[in-house]
Design a protein around this motif. Structure first.
Motif: not given
Length: 374
Positions: A202-204, A275-278, A299-302
């Motif tokens: 899931l992503g939002l 999942v949130h690889p922003t 997610t990402s370090r960002c």
């Protein structure tokens, strides 16, 4: 206290900033404070929430709207003015969108050279830069950041003194976002989405481009090509057409569903992994909500919220949002039910350490400090 909350549009369905302000106003009211909303637009029914709504005349540009706020706010008689990053005439400026410089640096990593020239000339970016300059020039205002990451950016990129900055991290309602909702919503929501035994990622996101939906789709395609049974659901996003085209090009359009504006709680209940690889997120509320619902998070370090996490404990933290292979490898590890269960439980424990009530209490303490100092 009589508290003025300032934002562009008072509508909880529009994004993280708007939803947070809506929740925050309701919490202030429950604590016995006067919550006043100063905005240029609002959703139907906003006046029924209990907060006093002050709608200002709409202006064409961000800078015009910020100037109008500077002219109007002093006469409204608030004990504290808490601006969500819209203008500069406030006691507290909380830039939910983060640092303009940091955001632009991340944008420049992912757009072609020809687009960069136009990017710098666009009026909205130049106006936001001017608003941010005036915010920082208002030495009476405290800058509240939602993460240590953002505090470091304001010090290193904008040269703000540490004494001007307070860190009050985002929090979540663990009673509202809870694993207990799985029993209530999971089976029916998965049936509605046409999901069987596949692992549901899931992503939002309101801004699908900035939150890097492309990487999620490309990673899912890698896994699907190796025979993995999965589904991807992405909710809340505007203008999904380019991502639908990408999924079709990669041959997985039947595995990817875009839902638009939704109630996220049934989706959290139906999902297996969030999942949130922003590319850039000062402190993502949706990752905290997902953790609170017992989901492992990638997610990402960002993402400023990643500083709460330990890589490999509550989920995974990617060093590079563009590294699709790394994202696919983490998604593959979470195909294992035992791994998901362990990380989801750790995520729930993390959420219990970062609650909305704790965040509100810190803001109320800051309000009292400002009033007493004045």
């Amino acid at each position: 206290m009589k508290i003025g909350l300032v934002l562009e549009n008072f509508d909880p369905t529009r994004g993280g900033l708007e939803n947070w302000t809506w929740q925050f106003a309701r919490r202030l009211l429950s604590l016995g404070h006067e919550a006043h909303i100063v905005a240029f637009d609002a959703y139907d029914g906003a006046e029924k929430e209990g907060a006093v709504l002050h709608l200002l005349e709409k202006r064409k540009s961000r800078l015009e709207r910020a100037s109008a706020l500077a002219a109007k706010l002093p006469a409204m008689g608030f004990d504290v003015v808490h601006d969500m990053g819209i203008g500069w005439a406030a006691d507290i400026i909380q830039p939910h969108a983060g640092s303009t410089i940091a955001l632009w640096e991340q944008n420049l990593l992912r757009i072609p050279k020809w687009r960069q020239i136009r990017f710098w000339r666009e009026k909205r970016y130049r106006e936001q830069e001017e608003i941010e300059r005036r915010q920082h020039a208002n030495e009476r205002a405290l800058i509240v950041t939602v993460s240590e990451m953002l505090a470091r950016e304001f010090q290193s990129l904008h040269h703000l003194a540490p004494s001007r900055i307070r860190v009050i991290a985002n929090g979540v309602y663990p009673q509202k976002f809870t694993p207990l909702d799985r029993e209530k919503y999971r089976a029916e929501t998965r049936r509605h989405l046409g999901v069987g035994d596949e692992v549901l990622f899931l992503g939002l996101a309101h801004n699908l481009l900035q939150k890097n939906a492309e990487a999620t789709i490309r990673a899912a395609a890698k896994l699907a090509a190796s025979g993995v049974a999965l589904r991807v659901v992405i909710g809340g996003g505007k203008r999904p057409q380019r991502f639908l085209k990408l999924a079709k090009k990669l041959g997985i359009s039947h595995l990817v569903t875009f839902l638009g504006v939704i109630d996220p709680i049934p989706c959290y209940a139906a999902a297996d992994v969030f999942v949130h690889p922003t590319w850039y997120d000062p402190c993502s509320l949706v990752t905290l909500e997902a953790s609170s619902c017992g989901l492992p998070v990638i997610t990402s370090r960002c993402n400023g919220a990643a500083e709460f996490m330990t890589d490999g404990v509550e989920g995974f933290v990617l060093d590079d949002p563009a590294d699709v292979a790394a994202l696919a490898a983490r998604m593959k590890r979470l195909l294992e039910p035992a791994e998901r269960e362990k990380m989801g439980a750790a995520g729930r424990a993390l959420a219990l350490r970062h609650t909305f009530d704790q965040q509100t209490a810190r803001f109320v303490d800051l309000y009292e400090e400002i009033v007493s100092r004045r």
